[in-house]
Design a protein around this motif. Sequence first.
Motif, PDB file in Angstrom:
ATOM      1  N   PHE A 123     -11.514   1.712  -8.578  1.00  9.71           N
ATOM      2  CA  PHE A 123     -12.067   3.044  -8.788  1.00  9.71           C
ATOM      3  C   PHE A 123     -12.397   3.632  -7.429  1.00  9.71           C
ATOM      4  O   PHE A 123     -13.213   3.083  -6.690  1.00  9.71           O
ATOM      5  N   LYS A 124     -11.702   4.732  -7.080  1.00 11.92           N
ATOM      6  CA  LYS A 124     -11.911   5.362  -5.784  1.00 11.92           C
ATOM      7  C   LYS A 124     -11.935   6.871  -5.946  1.00 11.92           C
ATOM      8  O   LYS A 124     -11.073   7.427  -6.635  1.00 11.92           O
ATOM      9  N   ASN A 125     -12.923   7.503  -5.320  1.00  8.58           N
ATOM     10  CA  ASN A 125     -13.025   8.967  -5.339  1.00  8.58           C
ATOM     11  C   ASN A 125     -12.982   9.513  -6.767  1.00  8.58           C
ATOM     12  O   ASN A 125     -12.277  10.485  -7.067  1.00  8.58           O
ATOM     13  N   ASP A 126     -13.712   8.840  -7.661  1.00  5.94           N
ATOM     14  CA  ASP A 126     -13.824   9.237  -9.066  1.00  5.94           C
ATOM     15  C   ASP A 126     -12.509   9.116  -9.829  1.00  5.94           C
ATOM     16  O   ASP A 126     -12.322   9.752 -10.870  1.00  5.94           O
ATOM     17  N   ILE A 127     -11.594   8.314  -9.329  1.00  6.06           N
ATOM     18  CA  ILE A 127     -10.321   8.091 -10.015  1.00  6.06           C
ATOM     19  C   ILE A 127     -10.141   6.599 -10.238  1.00  6.06           C
ATOM     20  O   ILE A 127     -10.370   5.787  -9.336  1.00  6.06           O
ATOM     21  N   GLU A 128      -9.734   6.219 -11.467  1.00  6.48           N
ATOM     22  CA  GLU A 128      -9.469   4.814 -11.743  1.00  6.48           C
ATOM     23  C   GLU A 128      -7.980   4.529 -11.578  1.00  6.48           C
ATOM     24  O   GLU A 128      -7.135   5.381 -11.853  1.00  6.48           O
ATOM     25  N   TYR A 129      -7.690   3.317 -11.116  1.00  8.48           N
ATOM     26  CA  TYR A 129      -6.318   2.901 -10.870  1.00  8.48           C
ATOM     27  C   TYR A 129      -6.053   1.584 -11.599  1.00  8.48           C
ATOM     28  O   TYR A 129      -6.912   0.692 -11.600  1.00  8.48           O
ATOM     29  N   PRO A 130      -4.879   1.449 -12.201  1.00  8.01           N
ATOM     30  CA  PRO A 130      -4.564   0.197 -12.890  1.00  8.01           C
ATOM     31  C   PRO A 130      -4.323  -0.940 -11.915  1.00  8.01           C
ATOM     32  O   PRO A 130      -3.999  -0.721 -10.739  1.00  8.01           O
ATOM     33  N   GLY A 131      -4.486  -2.165 -12.410  1.00 10.01           N
ATOM     34  CA  GLY A 131      -4.058  -3.327 -11.649  1.00 10.01           C
ATOM     35  C   GLY A 131      -2.549  -3.465 -11.724  1.00 10.01           C
ATOM     36  O   GLY A 131      -1.913  -2.968 -12.664  1.00 10.01           O
ATOM     37  N   ILE A 132      -1.962  -4.146 -10.739  1.00 10.66           N
ATOM     38  CA  ILE A 132      -0.521  -4.336 -10.701  1.00 10.66           C
ATOM     39  C   ILE A 132      -0.216  -5.805 -10.422  1.00 10.66           C
ATOM     40  O   ILE A 132      -0.852  -6.427  -9.559  1.00 10.66           O
ATOM     41  N   GLY A 133       0.750  -6.350 -11.169  1.00  8.99           N
ATOM     42  CA  GLY A 133       1.156  -7.734 -10.980  1.00  8.99           C
ATOM     43  C   GLY A 133       2.660  -7.887 -11.087  1.00  8.99           C
ATOM     44  O   GLY A 133       3.362  -6.973 -11.543  1.00  8.99           O
ATOM     45  N   ILE A 134       3.135  -9.068 -10.685  1.00  6.80           N
ATOM     46  CA  ILE A 134       4.576  -9.304 -10.625  1.00  6.80           C
ATOM     47  C   ILE A 134       4.942 -10.611 -11.330  1.00  6.80           C
ATOM     48  O   ILE A 134       4.306 -11.653 -11.102  1.00  6.80           O
ATOM     49  N   PHE A 135       5.953 -10.543 -12.191  1.00  7.49           N
ATOM     50  CA  PHE A 135       6.636 -11.730 -12.695  1.00  7.49           C
ATOM     51  C   PHE A 135       7.792 -12.022 -11.733  1.00  7.49           C
ATOM     52  O   PHE A 135       8.659 -11.173 -11.531  1.00  7.49           O
ATOM     53  N   HIS A 136       7.808 -13.198 -11.137  1.00  8.39           N
ATOM     54  CA  HIS A 136       8.875 -13.516 -10.189  1.00  8.39           C
ATOM     55  C   HIS A 136      10.240 -13.591 -10.876  1.00  8.39           C
ATOM     56  O   HIS A 136      11.267 -13.226 -10.283  1.00  8.39           O
ATOM     57  N   SER A 137      10.248 -14.078 -12.107  1.00  6.24           N
ATOM     58  CA  SER A 137      11.456 -14.037 -12.931  1.00  6.24           C
ATOM     59  C   SER A 137      11.220 -13.000 -14.018  1.00  6.24           C
ATOM     60  O   SER A 137      10.277 -13.144 -14.815  1.00  6.24           O
ATOM     61  N   GLY A 138      12.027 -11.983 -14.065  1.00  4.82           N
ATOM     62  CA  GLY A 138      11.781 -10.871 -14.982  1.00  4.82           C
ATOM     63  C   GLY A 138      11.839 -11.280 -16.447  1.00  4.82           C
ATOM     64  O   GLY A 138      12.555 -12.209 -16.830  1.00  4.82           O
ATOM     65  N   LEU A 139      11.064 -10.571 -17.252  1.00  2.00           N
ATOM     66  CA  LEU A 139      11.090 -10.730 -18.703  1.00  2.00           C
ATOM     67  C   LEU A 139      11.855  -9.562 -19.314  1.00  2.00           C
ATOM     68  O   LEU A 139      11.895  -8.473 -18.749  1.00  2.00           O
TER      69      LEU A 139
END
Length: 253
Positions: A123-139
């Motif tokens: 949460f920055k400057n009154d804006i929320e941001y989602p988390g981001i993650g990676i699957f090394h082998s795609g689904l």
Amino acid sequence: MKTSDFEKLMPELFGEWQKEFEDDGEYGFTYIAEKEIEKVAYATNLTPETVEKAAKSSADLLITHHDAWDFVFGMREVCVAKLKQHQISHYFTHSPLDFVEFGTSTALFEKLKIDEITNLSTFKNDIEYPGIGIFHSGLSFTELHKRLEVILDEPVKAWENHDHPVKKVAILTGAGNNSALIRYANEQGCDAFITGERTLYSVQYAKFAGIHLYVGSHTYTEIFGVENLAKKVQEAYPEVDLIMIKEDHIESF
């Protein structure tokens, strides 16, 4: 564990996020019963039903993500009356739990067995941001869909909007139904966006942007963050027993 011990622990766990929201009514006690805390129950929502289930499990403290908000007219008063009747303390933490490193987004990534979390939700400057993650082998679209339904133990609505594997995923648990959140995920190169609510416009934008959209319930996309908090309490006070309150899937599609 005494109530005072629990009160001291919360700033230690949440740090800057309690300071960020200290004047916004985003966390705190709804009711305090002056008694030793031996059993801690936890749920996403404070409702008359979760209080009654906590009472049946002989809990001394109920921890939730949500308070009984004023716009659910009259429910808060009923909940407080029940907490007093059963002498159960109640503590909720909303925004701090969404953005702390062990919070709601991180917890769902962990359940999904993501290989790497590259950005915590914040949460920055009154804006929320989602988390981001990676699957090394795609689904595949379907593999991620099935994995979510198993984890959440409920139907998950999903829209397939491209034909390549899912590697990079954004998560904003609960009410992540703002198309600006999906735009941010798309700008970060995400293949999928996972949340707990939707609108016509979030569905339209995901299709337009070409990013998969997965929508579980507000309640069950967030329960694992509450579980992480409850486990942190137990780590600090191992003598405390934990009880997960099973809520009804009233939001299911």
